[in-house]
Design a protein around this motif. Structure first.
Motif, short mmCIF file in Angstrom:
data_model
loop_
_atom_site.label_atom_id
_atom_site.label_comp_id
_atom_site.label_asym_id
_atom_site.label_seq_id
_atom_site.Cartn_x
_atom_site.Cartn_y
_atom_site.Cartn_z
N ARG A 6 9.82 17.41 -10.60
CA ARG A 6 9.18 17.74 -9.59
C ARG A 6 9.05 19.36 -9.45
O ARG A 6 10.17 19.95 -9.11
CB ARG A 6 9.97 17.24 -8.26
N ASN A 7 7.89 19.85 -9.52
CA ASN A 7 7.78 21.49 -9.42
C ASN A 7 7.20 21.77 -7.90
O ASN A 7 6.42 22.72 -7.85
CB ASN A 7 6.83 21.85 -10.29
N PHE A 8 7.54 21.28 -6.88
CA PHE A 8 7.54 21.27 -5.55
C PHE A 8 8.62 21.03 -4.64
O PHE A 8 9.34 20.14 -4.77
CB PHE A 8 6.02 20.61 -5.10
N GLU A 9 8.60 21.48 -3.13
CA GLU A 9 9.40 21.35 -2.41
C GLU A 9 8.74 20.55 -1.30
O GLU A 9 7.56 21.21 -0.85
CB GLU A 9 10.47 22.35 -1.93
N LEU A 10 9.29 19.76 -0.14
CA LEU A 10 8.62 19.42 0.98
C LEU A 10 9.55 19.56 2.07
O LEU A 10 10.66 19.15 2.08
CB LEU A 10 8.23 17.73 0.67
N PHE A 11 8.91 20.17 3.12
CA PHE A 11 9.80 20.52 4.43
C PHE A 11 9.07 19.89 5.48
O PHE A 11 7.76 20.18 5.75
CB PHE A 11 9.83 22.07 4.51
N PHE A 12 9.74 19.73 6.46
CA PHE A 12 9.42 19.57 8.02
C PHE A 12 9.99 20.63 8.70
O PHE A 12 11.24 21.12 8.45
CB PHE A 12 9.98 18.25 8.53
N CYS A 13 9.15 21.44 9.33
CA CYS A 13 9.67 22.70 10.00
C CYS A 13 9.23 22.77 11.58
O CYS A 13 8.26 22.17 12.18
CB CYS A 13 8.79 23.91 9.60
N GLU A 14 10.05 23.28 12.24
CA GLU A 14 9.89 23.64 13.65
C GLU A 14 10.22 24.93 14.03
O GLU A 14 11.05 25.61 13.69
CB GLU A 14 11.07 22.76 14.35
N LEU A 15 9.44 25.25 14.88
CA LEU A 15 9.21 26.79 15.47
C LEU A 15 9.16 26.65 16.81
O LEU A 15 8.34 26.18 17.42
CB LEU A 15 8.07 27.64 14.96
N ASP A 16 10.18 27.40 17.53
CA ASP A 16 10.38 27.27 19.15
C ASP A 16 9.19 28.05 19.52
O ASP A 16 8.60 28.90 19.05
CB ASP A 16 11.56 27.90 19.49
N PRO A 17 8.95 27.65 20.94
CA PRO A 17 7.91 28.56 21.76
C PRO A 17 8.13 29.95 21.60
O PRO A 17 9.35 30.38 21.64
CB PRO A 17 8.12 27.94 23.01
N ASN A 18 7.16 30.72 21.27
CA ASN A 18 7.32 32.05 21.68
C ASN A 18 8.15 32.64 20.70
O ASN A 18 8.85 33.80 21.02
CB ASN A 18 7.44 32.73 23.02
N SER A 19 7.71 32.21 19.39
CA SER A 19 8.99 32.89 18.25
C SER A 19 8.40 33.11 17.05
O SER A 19 7.38 32.52 17.00
CB SER A 19 10.59 32.08 18.24
N SER A 20 9.19 33.81 16.17
CA SER A 20 8.51 33.78 14.64
C SER A 20 9.51 34.06 13.74
O SER A 20 10.89 33.98 14.10
CB SER A 20 7.57 35.13 14.80
#
Length: 183
Positions: free
Chosen positions: A103-117
């Motif tokens: 497998r030459n890929f990665e799969l992620f689920f991501c969360e980014l909080d409000p007003n952030s980076s």
């Protein structure tokens, strides 16, 4: 799947991915075209040295030829995944699938909080990233510009460059990321 069939499958897959004929691979590996054909058809179990020569001819690790394909269905439950966080803890990543020899890929689920980076350093050369926004809005900044993605939007880009994910809204942004590493 027995080892001979595994090698046959992997050899054909790797050779065709590289657009090599049996003759070209014979030249690169020092293994006869007839023997390569026989191995690719599953007609023989090659020796360790033969596998090494083929791997070198294909410019792949030895294990790329002998690793079995995952042929069982596998469920990954989110509660079993420990999230990784950015420095600020406002960015959380859940890795569902890691790279492997098959497998030459990665799969992620991501969360980014409000007003952030979150700033991400560039990945390896030729790496590509694919983003799909599930909820909220995601702003991605790279040296090539700013991209605004809303729910249902997707973006692919060269992830070997530094990039920053931003959520400028007052609600959580969730998105899927696939990091692809061409061989």
């Amino acid at each position: 799947m027995d080892l001979g069939k595994t090698i046959a499958f992997n050899l054909k897959k790797l050779r065709t991915e590289r657009n090599l004929s049996l003759g070209q691979l014979a030249t690169e590996s020092g293994i006869s075209k007839t023997m390569l054909s026989d191995i690719e058809k599953g007609g023989s179990n090659p020796t360790i040295n033969t596998i090494w020569k083929i791997a070198n001819g294909l410019n792949v690790p030895y294990t790329s030829l002998i690793d079995a394909i995952e042929d069982d269905a596998k469920i990954v439950h989110r509660e079993g995944i420990v999230p990784q966080t950015g420095e600020s803890k406002a960015y959380r990543v859940y890795c569902y699938y890691k790279t492997s020899s098959t497998r030459n890929f990665e799969l992620f689920f991501c969360e980014l909080d409000p007003n952030s980076s979150n700033k991400s350093i560039g990945h390896s050369i030729k790496a590509q990233e694919y983003i799909y926004v599930l909820e909220g809005q995601l702003v991605l900044n790279t040296e090539n510009g700013e991209y605004i993605l809303n729910e249902g939007d997707s973006l692919s880009f060269d992830s070997s460059v530094e990039h920053t994910y931003s959520n400028k809204e007052n609600r959580l942004a969730t998105f899927m990321v696939i990091n692809y590493y061409p061989e």
